[in-house]
Design a protein around this motif. Structure first.
Motif, PDB file in Angstrom:
ATOM      1  N   SER A 408       3.451  -6.601  -0.312  1.00  0.00           N
ATOM      2  CA  SER A 408       3.269  -5.305  -0.954  1.00  0.00           C
ATOM      3  C   SER A 408       2.416  -4.371  -0.109  1.00  0.00           C
ATOM      4  O   SER A 408       2.515  -3.144  -0.229  1.00  0.00           O
ATOM      5  CB  SER A 408       2.626  -5.488  -2.330  1.00  0.00           C
ATOM      6  OG  SER A 408       1.382  -6.152  -2.220  1.00  0.00           O
ATOM      7  N   GLN A 409       1.560  -4.934   0.792  1.00  0.00           N
ATOM      8  CA  GLN A 409       0.732  -4.067   1.624  1.00  0.00           C
ATOM      9  C   GLN A 409       1.573  -3.239   2.594  1.00  0.00           C
ATOM     10  O   GLN A 409       1.141  -2.183   3.043  1.00  0.00           O
ATOM     11  CB  GLN A 409      -0.288  -4.903   2.409  1.00  0.00           C
ATOM     12  CG  GLN A 409      -1.471  -5.363   1.585  1.00  0.00           C
ATOM     13  CD  GLN A 409      -1.179  -6.628   0.806  1.00  0.00           C
ATOM     14  OE1 GLN A 409      -0.056  -7.095   0.808  1.00  0.00           O
ATOM     15  NE2 GLN A 409      -2.173  -7.181   0.142  1.00  0.00           N
ATOM     16  N   ALA A 410       2.787  -3.717   2.947  1.00  0.00           N
ATOM     17  CA  ALA A 410       3.643  -2.951   3.848  1.00  0.00           C
ATOM     18  C   ALA A 410       4.092  -1.644   3.212  1.00  0.00           C
ATOM     19  O   ALA A 410       4.422  -0.696   3.915  1.00  0.00           O
ATOM     20  CB  ALA A 410       4.862  -3.784   4.247  1.00  0.00           C
ATOM     21  N   ASN A 411       4.110  -1.585   1.891  1.00  0.00           N
ATOM     22  CA  ASN A 411       4.472  -0.374   1.163  1.00  0.00           C
ATOM     23  C   ASN A 411       3.226   0.180   0.470  1.00  0.00           C
ATOM     24  O   ASN A 411       3.278   0.578  -0.696  1.00  0.00           O
ATOM     25  CB  ASN A 411       5.566  -0.689   0.141  1.00  0.00           C
ATOM     26  CG  ASN A 411       6.486   0.483  -0.102  1.00  0.00           C
ATOM     27  OD1 ASN A 411       6.595   1.379   0.717  1.00  0.00           O
ATOM     28  ND2 ASN A 411       7.159   0.479  -1.235  1.00  0.00           N
ATOM     29  N   GLY A 412       2.127   0.195   1.218  1.00  0.00           N
ATOM     30  CA  GLY A 412       0.834   0.486   0.602  1.00  0.00           C
ATOM     31  C   GLY A 412       0.691   1.887   0.059  1.00  0.00           C
ATOM     32  O   GLY A 412      -0.075   2.119  -0.882  1.00  0.00           O
ATOM     33  N   ILE A 413       1.404   2.876   0.622  1.00  0.00           N
ATOM     34  CA  ILE A 413       1.287   4.251   0.124  1.00  0.00           C
ATOM     35  C   ILE A 413       1.745   4.327  -1.323  1.00  0.00           C
ATOM     36  O   ILE A 413       1.076   4.901  -2.188  1.00  0.00           O
ATOM     37  CB  ILE A 413       2.094   5.204   1.022  1.00  0.00           C
ATOM     38  CG1 ILE A 413       1.461   5.267   2.414  1.00  0.00           C
ATOM     39  CG2 ILE A 413       2.174   6.594   0.408  1.00  0.00           C
ATOM     40  CD1 ILE A 413       2.240   6.105   3.392  1.00  0.00           C
ATOM     41  N   ALA A 414       2.906   3.739  -1.598  1.00  0.00           N
ATOM     42  CA  ALA A 414       3.412   3.745  -2.968  1.00  0.00           C
ATOM     43  C   ALA A 414       2.597   2.834  -3.872  1.00  0.00           C
ATOM     44  O   ALA A 414       2.399   3.129  -5.060  1.00  0.00           O
ATOM     45  CB  ALA A 414       4.887   3.330  -2.977  1.00  0.00           C
ATOM     46  N   GLU A 415       2.112   1.693  -3.346  1.00  0.00           N
ATOM     47  CA  GLU A 415       1.309   0.783  -4.158  1.00  0.00           C
ATOM     48  C   GLU A 415      -0.014   1.431  -4.564  1.00  0.00           C
ATOM     49  O   GLU A 415      -0.476   1.255  -5.693  1.00  0.00           O
ATOM     50  CB  GLU A 415       1.052  -0.517  -3.389  1.00  0.00           C
ATOM     51  CG  GLU A 415       2.286  -1.354  -3.115  1.00  0.00           C
ATOM     52  CD  GLU A 415       2.858  -2.000  -4.358  1.00  0.00           C
ATOM     53  OE1 GLU A 415       2.159  -2.020  -5.395  1.00  0.00           O
ATOM     54  OE2 GLU A 415       4.007  -2.474  -4.303  1.00  0.00           O
ATOM     55  N   ASN A 416      -0.636   2.174  -3.669  1.00  0.00           N
ATOM     56  CA  ASN A 416      -1.867   2.880  -4.017  1.00  0.00           C
ATOM     57  C   ASN A 416      -1.610   3.947  -5.076  1.00  0.00           C
ATOM     58  O   ASN A 416      -2.468   4.221  -5.926  1.00  0.00           O
ATOM     59  CB  ASN A 416      -2.478   3.517  -2.768  1.00  0.00           C
ATOM     60  CG  ASN A 416      -3.016   2.477  -1.815  1.00  0.00           C
ATOM     61  OD1 ASN A 416      -3.335   1.357  -2.205  1.00  0.00           O
ATOM     62  ND2 ASN A 416      -3.117   2.840  -0.545  1.00  0.00           N
ATOM     63  N   PHE A 417      -0.438   4.562  -5.019  1.00  0.00           N
ATOM     64  CA  PHE A 417      -0.091   5.544  -6.043  1.00  0.00           C
ATOM     65  C   PHE A 417       0.052   4.865  -7.406  1.00  0.00           C
ATOM     66  O   PHE A 417      -0.290   5.456  -8.441  1.00  0.00           O
ATOM     67  CB  PHE A 417       1.212   6.247  -5.657  1.00  0.00           C
ATOM     68  CG  PHE A 417       1.584   7.385  -6.567  1.00  0.00           C
ATOM     69  CD1 PHE A 417       0.913   8.592  -6.512  1.00  0.00           C
ATOM     70  CD2 PHE A 417       2.608   7.245  -7.493  1.00  0.00           C
ATOM     71  CE1 PHE A 417       1.255   9.641  -7.347  1.00  0.00           C
ATOM     72  CE2 PHE A 417       2.967   8.287  -8.333  1.00  0.00           C
ATOM     73  CZ  PHE A 417       2.287   9.491  -8.258  1.00  0.00           C
ATOM     74  N   ASN A 418       0.553   3.622  -7.436  1.00  0.00           N
ATOM     75  CA  ASN A 418       0.616   2.876  -8.699  1.00  0.00           C
ATOM     76  C   ASN A 418      -0.777   2.678  -9.280  1.00  0.00           C
ATOM     77  O   ASN A 418      -0.977   2.780 -10.502  1.00  0.00           O
ATOM     78  CB  ASN A 418       1.291   1.523  -8.475  1.00  0.00           C
ATOM     79  CG  ASN A 418       2.775   1.647  -8.208  1.00  0.00           C
ATOM     80  OD1 ASN A 418       3.390   2.664  -8.534  1.00  0.00           O
ATOM     81  ND2 ASN A 418       3.366   0.624  -7.620  1.00  0.00           N
TER      82      ASN A 418
END
Length: 750
Positions: A408-418
Motif C-alpha cells: 500500500s505504500q507504493a500508492n501512498g498519495i491516495a492512501e494518505n488521502f484515505n
C-alpha cells in the motif's frame, strides 16, 4: 544454527552466485581483510566459511530455513500457531561472463570501537612513539627504553601531559597497578602487537559487546516469539518449557534456559528480526525503510494515482434508506495533488471506478499513466484487455499496479488521502472507526439512526426529525437523512482539499506576506499559465469510449448483446456469421452500437422486443445480478444460524395412541403412514445466544418462522389426509364408530 558452510552449500542461495567456484572466489576476496573467517572441515579437505562473511540476504534465508526446521520438531498445536516464512526455494543464480558486482566491505575494528576505546588506542600510540624515540636516540633496545621510560614516570621526570597520557593507556577492565601505570611486560607486549599486526592492534578488547554465539535453543525462542499474535516473553518461556527437548540444551542434555536467559537473548536480538513474523504485509513494511519520491519534472496528468475508500461512517441507502457504508473512489494528479470529482457507490466494482475515471478525464484530460491497487475491478478484460476492445487501449491509457501485491505504500498519495478522509469523517455522528470511536456511543447512535430510517419509510417525518436531533446529541455530530445529503458532503471535501496548502508543493508568498505552500488548485492554475493543456476528449468521444465493448457473432441478422436481449439493424444481414464489436451503454437498453473489429462504426441496432421477456438496461441487469448474489449470501447465513440454533429432535411426549383396524390398513396401505405420525408438541424457542446483533436476531426470528410454517403445513396435510380417509369410508358405507383419529407420535419435521 550452523555457523560454517562450504561453497557447495552456499551456491544458489539468495545473494550468492550459482556455482561453488564463484562462491569461493567472492568469499576469498573478502577474506583478504579477515583471515579468521575460514577453516578446513575436520576429516576432509573442504574449506568452510563463517556466516559473518555472507551477505545479509543469505544470512536471512539461512535463518528462515532454521526456523522451519525447528518448527517441524514442535508439537502439532504449537506448530499450527506459528508464522512460518512462505519463501520459495532459491533458484541458481547465473552470473554474467564479466561479474563485476561490488563486494560488501568489512568494517575495521577501529570503526566499530567506542569513543573511550579510541581514546585509549590514541594514548597507547603516543606512549609507544615516546618509547621508540627514546630507544632510537639512546641507541638501546626497546626493553631498556621501556624500563627507562617507566623509571622517569615513577620518579616524576616526565611532564604532566605525558604522564597523563600514560595513565590513560589502561583499559577499564583488568587489574590496576598501585601507581596506575602499565607494567614493563605490558609495554613490551604493546610494542610486539604494533610490530606484528599494526598500530590498530593496540585497540583494547570490547567486553561490553554481547555474546552472539548461536545456541541450539535460540531458534526455538525466535520461532515462538515471532508470531502475529505478539506473545509476551513470559508466554514464550512457558511454552518452551512444555516443548523442551534434551538436544536443545547447551551442552546437549542440559536443562531448559531460565526466564532471564530467554529475556537477555531477546534483548540482544535485532528489532528487525523480532518484527519479522510479529508484523506482516503493510504493517511490517511501515516499520522498514522506504524509498521517498518527488514529482520533480512531472506535468499535470502525466501520472494519476487512484484508490477506493470504504466510508468510516453510515449514511442512508439510496433506495431503501437503511444505514449503510459507501465506497468512494478518488483520483489524484501526482504533479499538483489535485483531486478530481469523486465517484460514490455502495461496493467496490468496475462501474464505480470507471465513473471516477470518466470525471478525471472530463476535468483534466486523459492521463498518461494511471496507478491503482491490484483489484479485480480494474484487472479485467473490460478495462485492461490487450485486444482492441479494452478501455485502456481505446483511451491510449497505461494502467500500472504496485510491483508487489499488498504494498500500500507504493500508492501512498491516495492512501494518505484515505487517512485525511477518516479525520474529516469524525465530524459525523455515525462515525464508526473502531480505533477512534467509543463503542457504547456507536451502538446507541446506531439504534437511534435505524429508528429514524424506519420512521422516514413509514412517512412519520415528525418522529424522524426528532430521532435525528437525538442522534446528533448522542453522537455529537452531523446526521444525514438522505443519500443526496451524504453525497453533497463528500463532494464538498474535494473543494476543501484542493484549496488547502499541500506540503509537497512549492512555496509562494501569500496575501499576508508569509511564504506558504501552494494549494493543489494554485499548482494546477500555475501549470496552465506555464503552457500545459489537457488531452481533451469531446463528450461524445467520452461516452463512446466508456461504453462496454464486447465481441459478438451475428446470427440471423441480429446480435445478442446481454441478458438474452437481441438487437437488429438492416446492415447485419450482410455480416451473417461475422464477429463484430457491440458497444453497450449501461443506462440505455433501446439500442446498441455495432462496429467492425477495427473500431469503425457500422450502424446503431435497435432492440427487438419479445413478448414474455423483461426488457432492462445493462445497469439494471448488473444490479439484479449483484442483488441475487447478496440474497444467496444471506440465505447461507440463515442456514448457518438454523444449524447453530436447531433444537434437538422432538421426543415422544406419551400422547394417547389409537390403533387402526388391521383389515383397514391392509385395504388402504397409506393409513400405515398416518398411524406412525405423532402429534406435534409445540416446542419452546431456545434462548437467544449472547452477542447477537440486529441482523442475527432477525435471521433467528426468520428461521423460527420458517420452522413454524413447515410444521403448520405438515399438520394441514395430515388433517386433509385424515378427512379424505374418513370421507372415503363413509362413501363405502363402512361404520365409523370404531374409527378413532390416530395421535401424532415421533415425527421429524426438520
Amino acid at each position: 544454527m550452523a555457523e560454517w558452510f562450504t561453497p557447495q552449500e552456499l551456491a544458489g542461495l539468495p545473494g550468492m552466485p550459482g556455482s561453488p567456484q564463484k562462491v569461493r572466489d567472492r568469499l576469498q576476496k573478502i577474506l583478504d581483510a579477515d583471515r579468521k573467517k575460514w577453516r578446513k572441515r575436520v576429516g576432509t579437505k573442504a574449506i568452510e566459511y563463517h556466516i559473518d562473511l555472507l551477505p545479509a540476504e543469505t544470512r536471512a534465508y539461512l535463518a528462515e530455513q532454521e526456523l522451519v526446521a525447528v518448527a517441524a520438531q514442535l508439537s502439532e498445536p504449537t506448530r499450527a500457531t506459528l508464522a512460518l516464512p512462505a519463501r520459495a526455494a532459491p533458484t541458481p543464480a547465473v552470473a554474467p561472463a564479466t561479474d563485476r558486482r561490488e563486494l560488501v566491505s568489512v568494517e575495521s575494528p577501529v570503526a566499530r570501537a567506542t569513543t573511550e576505546q579510541r581514546a585509549i588506542l590514541t594514548a597507547r600510540k603516543v606512549v609507544i612513539g615516546h618509547i621508540e624515540r627514546l630507544a632510537r636516540d639512546q641507541g638501546c633496545s626497546t626493553r631498556a627504553a621501556c624500563t627507562v621510560f617507566l623509571s622517569r614516570a615513577r620518579s616524576g621526570d616526565l611532564s604532566t601531559e605525558v604522564l597523563g597520557v600514560l595513565r590513560r593507556t589502561q583499559a577499564p577492565q583488568g587489574r590496576k597497578s598501585a601507581d596506575g601505570l602499565p607494567s614493563l611486560p605490558t609495554l613490551q607486549r604493546w610494542i610486539g602487537l604494533k610490530t606484528q599486526r599494526g598500530a590498530d592492534a593496540l585497540l583494547p578488547a570490547d567486553t561490553s559487546t554481547p555474546d552472539f554465539t548461536e545456541r541450539p535453543w535460540h531458534p526455538v525462542v525466535r520461532t515462538l516469539y515471532c508470531r502475529p499474535q505478539k506473545p509476551t516473553v513470559r508466554s514464550v518461556y512457558e511454552q518452551m518449557q512444555v516443548e523442551w527437548r534434551p538436544e536443545w540444551g547447551f551442552p546437549p542434555g542440559a536443562p531448559a534456559p531460565s526466564y532471564q536467559q530467554v529475556l537477555r537473548y531477546l534483548q540482544k536480538l535485532s528489532e528487525s528480526d523480532k518484527m519479522r513474523g510479529r508484523y506482516q504485509g503493510s504493517a511490517l513494511r511501515a516499520k522498514k525503510f522506504y524509498q521517498h519520491r518527488d514529482a520533480e519534472g512531472l506535468q499535470p496528468w502525466d501520472l494519476v494515482h487512484a484508490d477506493g475508500w470504504n466510508t468510516h461512517f453510515r449514511a442512508p441507502h439510496p433506495v431503501m434508506g437503511e444505514p449503510v457504508t459507501y465506497e468512494v473512489w478518488h483520483f489524484h494528479d501526482v504533479a499538483t495533488r489535485y483531486v478530481t470529482p469523486m465517484s460514490i457507490g455502495l461496493t467496490e466494482n468496475t462501474d464505480v471506478i470507471l465513473d471516477g475515471l470518466k470525471e478525471c478525464i472530463r476535468f483534466g484530460g486523459v492521463p498518461a499513466v494511471l496507478q491503482t491497487d491490484s483489484t479485480r475491478s480494474i484487472k479485467n478484460d473490460r478495462v485492461k484487455s490487450e485486444q482492441f476492445d479494452g478501455l485502456a487501449s481505446r483511451l491510449g491509457l497505461e494502467i500500472k499496479h504496485p510491483a508487489e501485491v499488498g504494498n500500500s505504500q507504493a500508492n501512498g498519495i491516495a492512501e494518505n488521502f484515505n487517512t485525511w478522509l477518516d479525520r474529516e469523517s469524525r465530524a459525523l455522528a455515525t462515525y464508526q472507526n473502531p480505533k477512534g470511536m467509543d463503542e457504547l456511543a456507536y451502538k446507541r447512535v446506531g439504534r437511534i439512526y435505524k429508528g429514524m430510517t424506519k420512521a422516514r419509510r413509514a412517512g412519520d417525518l415528525e418522529s424522524a426529525h426528532a430521532l435525528k436531533l437525538q442522534a446528533q446529541r448522542e453522537g455529537r455530530g452531523l446526521v444525514f437523512e438522505t443519500w443526496q445529503q451524504a453525497c453533497d458532503w463528500i463532494h464538498a471535501l474535494e473543494e476543501k482539499w484542493n484549496n488547502h496548502p499541500h506540503r509537497s508543493l512549492p512555496k509562494v508568498r501569500g496575501a499576508d506576506g508569509r511564504r506558504v505552500h501552494m494549494t493543489p488548485a494554485q499548482a494546477l492554475q500555475a501549470a496552465r499559465v506555464a503552457g500545459w493543456s489537457p488531452v481533451v476528449m469531446t463528450e461524445d468521444e467520452l461516452r463512446d469510449a466508456f461504453r462496454l465493448h464486447v465481441i459478438k457473432t451475428v446470427r440471423r441478422g441480429a446480435v445478442s448483446a446481454y441478458a438474452g436481449q437481441r438487437y437488429r439493424c438492416i446492415e447485419l444481414d450482410h455480416l451473417e456469421g461475422t464477429d463484430v464489436l457491440v458497444a453497450i451503454d449501461a443506462d440505455e437498453y433501446r439500442h446498441v452500437w455495432i462496429k467492425h473489429l477495427d473500431g469503425r462504426l457500422i450502424a446503431r441496432a435497435e432492440l427487438v422486443e419479445a413478448s414474455g421477456y423483461i426488457t432492462q438496461t445493462l445497469a439494471d441487469a448488473a444490479r439484479e445480478k449483484r442483488a441475487s448474489a447478496q440474497i444467496r449470501r444471506r440465505e447461507r447465513q440463515i442456514e448457518q444460524i438454523e444449524q447453530r440454533t436447531a433444537p434437538p429432535a422432538l421426543e415422544h411426549h406419551g400422547g394417547e395412541v389409537f390403533e387402526i383396524p388391521t383389515d383397514l390398513v391392509q385395504q388402504r396401505p397409506e393409513l400405515e403412514v398416518v398411524a406412525r405420525v405423532a402429534e406435534v408438541v409445540p416446542q419452546q424457542a431456545p434462548d437467544e445466544p449472547e452477542g447477537m446483533d440486529d441482523f442475527d436476531r432477525y435471521c433467528l426470528q426468520l428461521a423460527h418462522e420458517r420452522k413454524a410454517a413447515k410444521v403448520a403445513q405438515e399438520q394441514a396435510e395430515l388433517a386433509e389426509m385424515s378427512a379424505r380417509l374418513e370421507r372415503e369410508r363413509r362413501e363405502a358405507g363402512e361404520s365409523t364408530g370404531d374409527y378413532i383419529r390416530p395421535a401424532m407420535g415421533d415425527f421429524d419435521f426438520y
